[in-house]
Design a protein around this motif. Structure first.
Motif, PDB file in Angstrom:
ATOM      1  N   ARG A 190       0.859  -1.183   0.000  1.00  0.00           N
ATOM      2  CA  ARG A 190       0.000   0.000   0.000  1.00  0.00           C
ATOM      3  C   ARG A 190       0.899   1.238   0.000  1.00  0.00           C
ATOM      4  NH1 ARG A 190      -5.635  -0.984   1.288  1.00  0.00           N
ATOM      5  NH2 ARG A 190      -5.859  -3.246   1.360  1.00  0.00           N
ATOM      6  N   HIS A 191       0.625   2.131  -0.936  1.00  0.00           N
ATOM      7  CA  HIS A 191       1.446   3.331  -1.077  1.00  0.00           C
ATOM      8  C   HIS A 191       0.571   4.553  -1.306  1.00  0.00           C
ATOM      9  CE1 HIS A 191       5.510   1.622  -1.165  1.00  0.00           C
ATOM     10  NE2 HIS A 191       5.007   0.613  -1.843  1.00  0.00           N
ATOM     11  N   THR A 192       1.154   5.700  -1.028  1.00  0.00           N
ATOM     12  CA  THR A 192       0.522   6.981  -1.289  1.00  0.00           C
ATOM     13  C   THR A 192       0.977   7.478  -2.655  1.00  0.00           C
ATOM     14  OG1 THR A 192       0.546   7.481   1.066  1.00  0.00           O
ATOM     15  CG2 THR A 192       0.283   9.350  -0.428  1.00  0.00           C
ATOM     16  N   VAL A 193       0.053   8.088  -3.385  1.00  0.00           N
ATOM     17  CA  VAL A 193       0.373   8.740  -4.655  1.00  0.00           C
ATOM     18  C   VAL A 193       0.672  10.197  -4.324  1.00  0.00           C
ATOM     19  CG1 VAL A 193      -0.489   9.381  -6.940  1.00  0.00           C
ATOM     20  CG2 VAL A 193      -1.137   7.172  -5.922  1.00  0.00           C
ATOM     21  N   ASP A 194       1.836  10.702  -4.750  1.00  0.00           N
ATOM     22  CA  ASP A 194       2.193  12.080  -4.413  1.00  0.00           C
ATOM     23  C   ASP A 194       1.429  13.094  -5.271  1.00  0.00           C
ATOM     24  OD1 ASP A 194       3.593  12.402  -6.851  1.00  0.00           O
ATOM     25  OD2 ASP A 194       5.561  12.162  -5.932  1.00  0.00           O
ATOM     26  N   ASP A 195       1.659  14.364  -5.009  1.00  0.00           N
ATOM     27  CA  ASP A 195       0.937  15.435  -5.704  1.00  0.00           C
ATOM     28  C   ASP A 195       1.224  15.491  -7.202  1.00  0.00           C
ATOM     29  OD1 ASP A 195      -0.276  16.204  -3.352  1.00  0.00           O
ATOM     30  OD2 ASP A 195       1.218  17.740  -2.892  1.00  0.00           O
ATOM     31  N   LYS A 196       2.310  14.860  -7.630  1.00  0.00           N
ATOM     32  CA  LYS A 196       2.655  14.824  -9.050  1.00  0.00           C
ATOM     33  C   LYS A 196       2.169  13.537  -9.717  1.00  0.00           C
ATOM     34  CE  LYS A 196       6.654  17.826  -8.573  1.00  0.00           C
ATOM     35  NZ  LYS A 196       8.101  17.976  -8.769  1.00  0.00           N
ATOM     36  N   GLY A 197       1.383  12.737  -8.989  1.00  0.00           N
ATOM     37  CA  GLY A 197       0.837  11.503  -9.561  1.00  0.00           C
ATOM     38  C   GLY A 197       1.828  10.359  -9.607  1.00  0.00           C
ATOM     39  N   ARG A 198       2.832  10.392  -8.733  1.00  0.00           N
ATOM     40  CA  ARG A 198       3.852   9.342  -8.720  1.00  0.00           C
ATOM     41  C   ARG A 198       3.629   8.386  -7.559  1.00  0.00           C
ATOM     42  NH1 ARG A 198       8.834  13.454  -8.738  1.00  0.00           N
ATOM     43  NH2 ARG A 198       7.706  13.895  -6.820  1.00  0.00           N
ATOM     44  N   VAL A 199       3.980   7.133  -7.786  1.00  0.00           N
ATOM     45  CA  VAL A 199       3.919   6.116  -6.748  1.00  0.00           C
ATOM     46  C   VAL A 199       5.240   5.358  -6.754  1.00  0.00           C
ATOM     47  CG1 VAL A 199       2.844   4.340  -8.216  1.00  0.00           C
ATOM     48  CG2 VAL A 199       2.502   4.276  -5.747  1.00  0.00           C
ATOM     49  N   CYS A 200       5.670   4.953  -5.587  1.00  0.00           N
ATOM     50  CA  CYS A 200       6.946   4.247  -5.452  1.00  0.00           C
ATOM     51  C   CYS A 200       6.745   2.760  -5.722  1.00  0.00           C
ATOM     52  CB  CYS A 200       7.485   4.463  -4.047  1.00  0.00           C
ATOM     53  SG  CYS A 200       9.197   3.951  -3.880  1.00  0.00           S
ATOM     54  N   ILE A 201       7.587   2.219  -6.565  1.00  0.00           N
ATOM     55  CA  ILE A 201       7.587   0.789  -6.873  1.00  0.00           C
ATOM     56  C   ILE A 201       8.432   0.093  -5.808  1.00  0.00           C
ATOM     57  CG2 ILE A 201       8.363  -0.936  -8.550  1.00  0.00           C
ATOM     58  CD1 ILE A 201       5.915   0.626  -9.459  1.00  0.00           C
ATOM     59  N   PRO A 202       7.962  -1.019  -5.244  1.00  0.00           N
ATOM     60  CA  PRO A 202       8.765  -1.724  -4.236  1.00  0.00           C
ATOM     61  C   PRO A 202      10.176  -2.038  -4.758  1.00  0.00           C
ATOM     62  CG  PRO A 202       6.564  -2.656  -4.355  1.00  0.00           C
ATOM     63  CD  PRO A 202       6.684  -1.684  -5.500  1.00  0.00           C
ATOM     64  N   ALA A 203      11.150  -1.900  -3.907  1.00  0.00           N
ATOM     65  CA  ALA A 203      12.553  -2.081  -4.302  1.00  0.00           C
ATOM     66  C   ALA A 203      12.789  -3.437  -4.957  1.00  0.00           C
ATOM     67  CB  ALA A 203      13.466  -1.913  -3.086  1.00  0.00           C
ATOM     68  N   GLU A 204      12.134  -4.484  -4.441  1.00  0.00           N
ATOM     69  CA  GLU A 204      12.373  -5.824  -5.003  1.00  0.00           C
ATOM     70  C   GLU A 204      11.731  -6.015  -6.374  1.00  0.00           C
ATOM     71  OE1 GLU A 204       8.999  -6.216  -1.920  1.00  0.00           O
ATOM     72  OE2 GLU A 204      10.870  -5.112  -2.099  1.00  0.00           O
ATOM     73  N   TRP A 205      10.918  -5.072  -6.816  1.00  0.00           N
ATOM     74  CA  TRP A 205      10.307  -5.124  -8.142  1.00  0.00           C
ATOM     75  C   TRP A 205      11.110  -4.336  -9.178  1.00  0.00           C
ATOM     76  CZ3 TRP A 205       4.295  -4.243  -7.568  1.00  0.00           C
ATOM     77  CH2 TRP A 205       3.764  -5.223  -6.731  1.00  0.00           C
ATOM     78  N   ARG A 206      12.158  -3.669  -8.730  1.00  0.00           N
ATOM     79  CA  ARG A 206      12.943  -2.820  -9.637  1.00  0.00           C
ATOM     80  C   ARG A 206      14.101  -3.586 -10.249  1.00  0.00           C
ATOM     81  NH1 ARG A 206      13.850   1.743  -5.251  1.00  0.00           N
ATOM     82  NH2 ARG A 206      11.717   1.712  -4.443  1.00  0.00           N
ATOM     83  N   ALA A 207      14.612  -3.043 -11.342  1.00  0.00           N
ATOM     84  CA  ALA A 207      15.786  -3.612 -12.011  1.00  0.00           C
ATOM     85  C   ALA A 207      17.003  -3.438 -11.103  1.00  0.00           C
ATOM     86  CB  ALA A 207      16.008  -2.905 -13.339  1.00  0.00           C
TER      87      ALA A 207
END
Length: 151
Positions: A15-32
């Motif tokens: 569960r994450h918050t969407v910031d004022d610019k419409g961005r959401v953080c991808i879980p670290a283990e899902w990143r390249a």
């Protein structure tokens, strides 16, 4: 499959918050891995038996989907409908801290607000409105016996 040969699996729910610019953080283990770009294709996923969400597909998954779409009959109405649905996708790249921008048009269509649920589906993931996800999660529990027969 990442460039170094290790496959990323999209697991758990976050569960994450969407910031004022419409961005959401991808879980670290899902990143390249460090030094490589984290890129996904986001598409609106709206089925008749569930509320809409965004589907996140890695480039390898998108290539597989496109390969399968190319194999469909050229003049088939169902194939054309599916292609129109998939063509509502866009490519997003995570910034240095792992955030992706949710395209406004897609986020609105999926009824995403300030809070979202990122749900891993092993080889892809979904981004949900938390209320919608709770509904789908309850249906998943109801279907678990039938679903488990698939394996």
């Amino acid at each position: 499959m990442s460039d170094n040969g290790s496959e990323v699996f999209y697991l758990l729910e976050h569960r994450h918050t969407v910031d004022d610019k419409g961005r959401v953080c991808i879980p670290a283990e899902w990143r390249a891995p460090a030094g490589q770009e984290t890129t996904f294709f986001l598409m609106l996923w709206d089925k008749t038996d569930q509320p809409p969400c965004l589907m996140g597909v890695p480039p390898s998954g998108m290539q597989e989907l496109l390969r399968r779409l190319k194999e469909l009959p050229f003049f088939d109405s169902n194939a054309e409908s599916l292609q129109r649905l998939v063509a509502r996708s866009t490519k997003v790249t995570a910034d240095k801290v792992g955030r992706i921008r949710l395209p406004e048009q897609l986020a609105k269509a999926a009824n995403l607000g300030k809070e979202v649920v990122l749900k891993g589906l092993l080889f892809r993931f979904q981004i949900w409105n938390p209320e919608f996800y709770d509904q789908v999660k309850a249906k998943d529990l109801d279907r678990r016996d039938e679903s488990q027969k698939l394996v």
